[in-house]
Design a protein around this motif. Sequence first.
Motif, PDB file in Angstrom:
ATOM      1  N   ALA A  15     -17.988  18.221  12.003  1.00 42.30           N
ATOM      2  CA  ALA A  15     -17.190  18.055  10.614  1.00 42.30           C
ATOM      3  C   ALA A  15     -16.964  16.603  10.672  1.00 42.30           C
ATOM      4  N   GLN A  16     -16.950  16.008   9.506  1.00 45.07           N
ATOM      5  CA  GLN A  16     -16.540  14.733   9.263  1.00 45.07           C
ATOM      6  C   GLN A  16     -15.165  14.258   8.676  1.00 45.07           C
ATOM      7  N   SER A  17     -14.496  13.367   9.037  1.00 42.95           N
ATOM      8  CA  SER A  17     -13.103  13.009   8.402  1.00 42.95           C
ATOM      9  C   SER A  17     -13.010  11.771   8.113  1.00 42.95           C
ATOM     10  N   VAL A  18     -12.283  11.156   7.097  1.00 44.34           N
ATOM     11  CA  VAL A  18     -11.976   9.830   6.800  1.00 44.34           C
ATOM     12  C   VAL A  18     -10.311   9.449   6.563  1.00 44.34           C
ATOM     13  N   THR A  19     -10.079   8.558   7.459  1.00 42.30           N
ATOM     14  CA  THR A  19      -8.695   8.224   7.311  1.00 42.30           C
ATOM     15  C   THR A  19      -8.440   6.927   6.924  1.00 42.30           C
ATOM     16  N   GLN A  20      -7.694   6.631   5.786  1.00 41.86           N
ATOM     17  CA  GLN A  20      -7.303   5.460   5.064  1.00 41.86           C
ATOM     18  C   GLN A  20      -5.705   5.496   5.317  1.00 41.86           C
ATOM     19  N   LEU A  21      -5.146   4.862   6.257  1.00 37.27           N
ATOM     20  CA  LEU A  21      -3.965   4.779   6.863  1.00 37.27           C
ATOM     21  C   LEU A  21      -3.086   4.162   5.703  1.00 37.27           C
ATOM     22  N   ASP A  22      -3.422   3.308   5.002  1.00 38.23           N
ATOM     23  CA  ASP A  22      -2.669   2.470   4.161  1.00 38.23           C
ATOM     24  C   ASP A  22      -2.628   3.187   2.638  1.00 38.23           C
ATOM     25  N   SER A  23      -1.541   3.608   2.033  1.00 34.21           N
ATOM     26  CA  SER A  23      -1.610   4.427   0.842  1.00 34.21           C
ATOM     27  C   SER A  23      -1.552   3.460  -0.246  1.00 34.21           C
ATOM     28  N   GLN A  24      -0.866   2.468   0.107  1.00 33.13           N
ATOM     29  CA  GLN A  24      -0.560   1.257  -1.098  1.00 33.13           C
ATOM     30  C   GLN A  24      -0.857   0.091  -0.119  1.00 33.13           C
ATOM     31  N   VAL A  25      -1.466  -1.127  -0.889  1.00 32.92           N
ATOM     32  CA  VAL A  25      -1.338  -2.423  -0.295  1.00 32.92           C
ATOM     33  C   VAL A  25      -1.027  -3.327  -1.818  1.00 32.92           C
ATOM     34  N   PRO A  26       0.302  -3.963  -1.331  1.00 32.16           N
ATOM     35  CA  PRO A  26       0.467  -4.833  -2.637  1.00 32.16           C
ATOM     36  C   PRO A  26      -0.019  -6.463  -1.929  1.00 32.16           C
ATOM     37  N   VAL A  27      -0.426  -7.024  -2.933  1.00 32.95           N
ATOM     38  CA  VAL A  27      -0.886  -8.424  -2.656  1.00 32.95           C
ATOM     39  C   VAL A  27      -0.728  -9.411  -3.827  1.00 32.95           C
ATOM     40  N   PHE A  28      -0.674 -10.678  -3.521  1.00 31.54           N
ATOM     41  CA  PHE A  28      -0.672 -11.722  -4.747  1.00 31.54           C
ATOM     42  C   PHE A  28      -1.915 -12.054  -5.219  1.00 31.54           C
ATOM     43  N   GLU A  29      -2.041 -12.495  -6.426  1.00 30.13           N
ATOM     44  CA  GLU A  29      -3.325 -12.807  -7.053  1.00 30.13           C
ATOM     45  C   GLU A  29      -3.720 -14.060  -6.199  1.00 30.13           C
ATOM     46  N   GLU A  30      -5.270 -14.025  -5.749  1.00 30.90           N
ATOM     47  CA  GLU A  30      -5.759 -15.038  -4.951  1.00 30.90           C
ATOM     48  C   GLU A  30      -5.582 -15.077  -3.732  1.00 30.90           C
ATOM     49  N   ALA A  31      -5.032 -14.092  -3.326  1.00 36.43           N
ATOM     50  CA  ALA A  31      -4.966 -13.886  -1.653  1.00 36.43           C
ATOM     51  C   ALA A  31      -6.039 -12.880  -1.327  1.00 36.43           C
ATOM     52  N   PRO A  32      -6.466 -13.185  -0.128  1.00 35.33           N
ATOM     53  CA  PRO A  32      -7.382 -12.083   0.764  1.00 35.33           C
ATOM     54  C   PRO A  32      -6.793 -10.744   0.759  1.00 35.33           C
ATOM     55  N   VAL A  33      -7.438  -9.565   0.854  1.00 36.83           N
ATOM     56  CA  VAL A  33      -7.084  -8.474   1.109  1.00 36.83           C
ATOM     57  C   VAL A  33      -8.108  -7.650   1.963  1.00 36.83           C
ATOM     58  N   THR A  91      -6.739  -4.433  -9.462  1.00 38.41           N
ATOM     59  CA  THR A  91      -5.822  -3.516  -9.298  1.00 38.41           C
ATOM     60  C   THR A  91      -6.174  -2.031  -9.543  1.00 38.41           C
ATOM     61  N   ALA A  92      -6.325  -1.081  -8.710  1.00 39.44           N
ATOM     62  CA  ALA A  92      -7.049   0.127  -8.743  1.00 39.44           C
ATOM     63  C   ALA A  92      -6.717   0.964  -7.388  1.00 39.44           C
ATOM     64  N   LEU A  94     -20.334  14.278  -0.055  1.00 42.47           N
ATOM     65  CA  LEU A  94     -19.347  12.996  -0.007  1.00 42.47           C
ATOM     66  C   LEU A  94     -17.886  13.438   0.528  1.00 42.47           C
ATOM     67  N   ILE A  95     -17.534  13.019   1.787  1.00 42.41           N
ATOM     68  CA  ILE A  95     -16.285  13.276   2.204  1.00 42.41           C
ATOM     69  C   ILE A  95     -15.421  12.135   1.975  1.00 42.41           C
ATOM     70  N   PHE A  96     -14.169  12.328   1.128  1.00 42.93           N
ATOM     71  CA  PHE A  96     -13.598  11.127   1.003  1.00 42.93           C
ATOM     72  C   PHE A  96     -12.242  11.075   1.711  1.00 42.93           C
ATOM     73  N   GLY A  97     -11.558   9.893   1.764  1.00 45.28           N
ATOM     74  CA  GLY A  97     -10.288   9.612   2.163  1.00 45.28           C
ATOM     75  C   GLY A  97      -9.460   9.885   1.112  1.00 45.28           C
ATOM     76  N   THR A  98      -8.193   9.632   1.515  1.00 47.76           N
ATOM     77  CA  THR A  98      -7.001   9.856   0.457  1.00 47.76           C
ATOM     78  C   THR A  98      -6.693   8.649  -0.484  1.00 47.76           C
ATOM     79  N   GLY A  99      -7.306   7.662  -0.180  1.00 50.86           N
ATOM     80  CA  GLY A  99      -7.384   6.505  -1.114  1.00 50.86           C
ATOM     81  C   GLY A  99      -6.491   5.715  -0.791  1.00 50.86           C
ATOM     82  N   THR A 100      -6.611   4.346  -1.277  1.00 45.86           N
ATOM     83  CA  THR A 100      -5.410   3.243  -1.149  1.00 45.86           C
ATOM     84  C   THR A 100      -5.286   2.616  -2.559  1.00 45.86           C
ATOM     85  N   ARG A 101      -4.127   2.553  -3.015  1.00 47.87           N
ATOM     86  CA  ARG A 101      -3.700   1.975  -4.193  1.00 47.87           C
ATOM     87  C   ARG A 101      -3.470   0.483  -3.840  1.00 47.87           C
TER      88      ARG A 101
END
Lengths: 114, 117
Positions: free
Chosen positions: A1-19, A86-87, A102-109
Amino acid sequence: AQSVTQLDSQVPVFEEAPVELRCNYSSSVSVYLFWYVQYPNQGLQLLLKYLSGSTLVKGINGFEAEFNKSQTSFHLRKPSVHISDTAEYFCAVTPSDGTDKLIFGTGTRLQVFP
Amino acid sequence: EAGVAQSPRYKIIEKRQSVAFWCNPISGHATLYWYQQILGQGPKLLIQFQNNGVVDDSQLPKDRFSAERLKGVDSTLKIQPAKLEDSAVYLCASSLDALMGVRETQYFGPGTRLLVL
């Protein structure tokens, strides 16, 4: 079986910064890897995918991701983000054994601030 | 090229009622998928069709959920009777032909947001 982990549920960042949005997976077989983006009230849109070949994959809207087999990771990066980025971002895998599921992670905002 | 169409966009029902969602895939796409996306989770595949045949329905709660794609084009997903935990966004996706052995891109519709009260 497969699983996907997205540890960060939210990532805030300023415009023009790297992410960087992190994605790790677990699988007993080889996998194909995907990143999808979901804008508010819209369906998912494919950003990029890794099937084989170069481990650095370039996608739409200036995004890229690097497949690291030893670390079972597929992190998404962008050198300079825009407000329009922003998405919700979803990492997904599908086993390379012939199935198409397709097995999805829980997503990062990703929230980009001016 | 028109994308994947879904209707309705929103639906509010009471528990134990029935509801149906409709999906029209991209023209020429043989493979159609229905996903359930619960708030705070990634989409989960419910059922996959290849033309009008079912490829995978292992995660479809068959006691209450049903889906059909009679002519190999449009598809309908039904829930009867609905439970509170069915509140979610139901996404339809299509791809050119998943059985060609190439990892075809799945194109998603905007989804139907269901609220069960």
